[in-house]
Design an enzyme around this catalytic site. Sequence first.
Site, short mmCIF file in Angstrom:
data_model
loop_
_atom_site.label_atom_id
_atom_site.label_comp_id
_atom_site.label_asym_id
_atom_site.label_seq_id
_atom_site.Cartn_x
_atom_site.Cartn_y
_atom_site.Cartn_z
CE LYS A 83 -3.28 3.62 1.28
NZ LYS A 83 -2.02 2.88 1.29
O1 G3P Z 1 -0.09 0.91 2.78
C1 G3P Z 1 0.40 1.56 3.89
C2 G3P Z 1 1.09 0.76 4.91
O2 G3P Z 1 0.62 -0.50 5.02
C3 G3P Z 1 2.52 1.03 5.21
O3 G3P Z 1 3.17 0.06 5.94
O4 G3P Z 1 5.17 -1.05 6.85
O5 G3P Z 1 5.42 1.11 5.59
O6 G3P Z 1 4.42 1.08 7.84
P1 G3P Z 1 4.62 0.32 6.60
#
Ligand code: G3P
Length: 215
Positions: A83
Amino acid sequence: MKIFIDTANIEEIKQAQQLGLIDGVTTNPTLIAKEKRPAYEILEQICKIVSGPVSAEVISQTSLEMVKEARELAKIANNIVIKIPLIKEGLKAVQLLSKENIKTNVTLCFSPSQALLAAKAGATYVSPFIGRLDDISQEGMQIIKDIKKIYSNYQFKTEIIVASVRNPMHVVEAALIGADIATVPFSVIEQLIKHPLTDIGIQRFLEDYKKIPSQ
Ligand code: G3P
């Protein structure tokens, strides 16, 4: 549509894996930090459970450092995907890594223009963050539609991972648009399964079954 689980929690991954519906895993530094164990140890364990792609994020800020870090992470297992954040240095790193056949997931993507550049750089996956756009009153799902159109206009092979998924409707909308993948927290996977009418229906069938006379 493929479904990845967005977590670094081994128990959640095992449970989701038992459902037989999980095609891969995405992690990020925030998710790994929640587990309070060394990152490499967690990633190794995940790769032993799941044979599909497992995203592991670099924390370096320059392309050369990112590449160095990516090479180390890639040694963990064959299914590790690196990533990389969507910044200038990240795009340079993606190009270098694609020449080494190291798979990349370009993360923190918030616009179609960024996604276009990720694809041009040779990203294997791009992760537009839907929920975080919704959080600032921008319709997150619109960028999935736009990216899908741009990628199909030029036959880019980069797969779209709908990320920052917060609720079941995000998953349904991603599938309606035809996104390649949605990466979903465990709690949302459970919400996808549940329906109150299913539970009421089972209860009623079980009660009615008791009324059937035995032979
Ligand atoms: O993996 C990255 C992502 O899905 C983050 O999600 O909920 O922290 O915005 P969030």
